[in-house]
Design a protein around this motif. Structure first.
Motif: not given
Length: 228
Positions: A23-50
């Motif tokens: 994790l080298t690119r800093g933090e990204i805040f994701v705001v969404d009421d759908d837990p599936a959207v949050r989980d998927t974005l977290s997975l994809v963005l974490s894989a990119a180093g965030y």
């Protein structure tokens, strides 16, 4: 290819094999009421180093966003309580210290355009592909940092960093070169020292200011410059 959550598509091959990356690119805040959207974005963005911090509504986001600055915010238009546009206005949109993207469905374009007028950097329309959104965020975060650096470069000589170990005169000169966008080679040419020495100074500057990476260093300088 795998479809997950509402309107998010991502691939598990090629550049997006789900191997863990530092994790080298800093933090990204994701705001969404759908837990599936949050989980998927977290997975994809974490894989990119965030490092991804998720929130289910704007009320949870606001105190955190005011206390520290992420690399960017992904803010859904429709969230419980105050809308994404309301939250954007509370963060003072264009004046907030990180770019804010609005996430919208196909029927929310008018609201997304209104968000742009209120300071959002851009909007991301569902459905979207995971690798596409990562590429857009990478480009936007880097471009935003370069623009902000241009405004900060002229103030480096007088900026103070309370609570941090003071920078030497040469370190401030190197920092000014860095935030203006100069490479180690270009900075060395301007200051009459080797690129390796520039690199050593830069590493020491980051250590003194508590910066985790280059983008983080620019955010620290920008924050200090605003408070000067």
């Amino acid at each position: 290819m795998l479809r997950s959550a509402k309107g998010i598509i991502f691939t598990l091959h090629g550049r997006w094999r789900m191997t863990e990356k530092p994790l080298t690119r800093g933090e990204i805040f994701v705001v969404d009421d759908d837990p599936a959207v949050r989980d998927t974005l977290s997975l994809v963005l974490s894989a990119a180093g965030y490092r991804v911090i998720c929130f289910a509504d704007g009320a949870a986001l606001l105190p955190v966003a005011r206390a520290r600055t992420p690399a960017c915010i992904l803010l859904d238009v429709h969230i419980p309580g105050k809308s994404g546009l309301d939250i954007l206005k509370e963060l003072h949109g264009e004046d907030y210290t990180a770019p804010i993207f609005m996430i919208s469905g196909q029927g929310d374009i008018a609201m997304a355009v209104s968000a742009i007028k209120n300071g959002a950097l851009d909007f991301i329309e569902k459905p979207f592909r995971g690798n596409d959104i990562v590429a857009r965020l990478n480009d936007a975060i880097e471009a935003y940092a370069r623009r902000q650096a241009g405004h900060a470069a002229s103030n480096v000589a007088t900026v103070h960093f309370p609570g941090r170990e003071p920078l030497t005169r040469r370190e401030r000169e190197v920092l000014e070169q860095f935030v203006s966008g100069a490479s180690n080679k270009e900075a060395g040419r301007q200051l009459g020292i080797s690129p390796r020495t520039i690199e050593d100074h830069r590493a020491n500057i980051m250590k003194k200011l508590g910066a985790r990476n280059a983008t983080d260093l620019i955010r620290i300088v920008m924050s200090a410059a605003r408070g000067a």
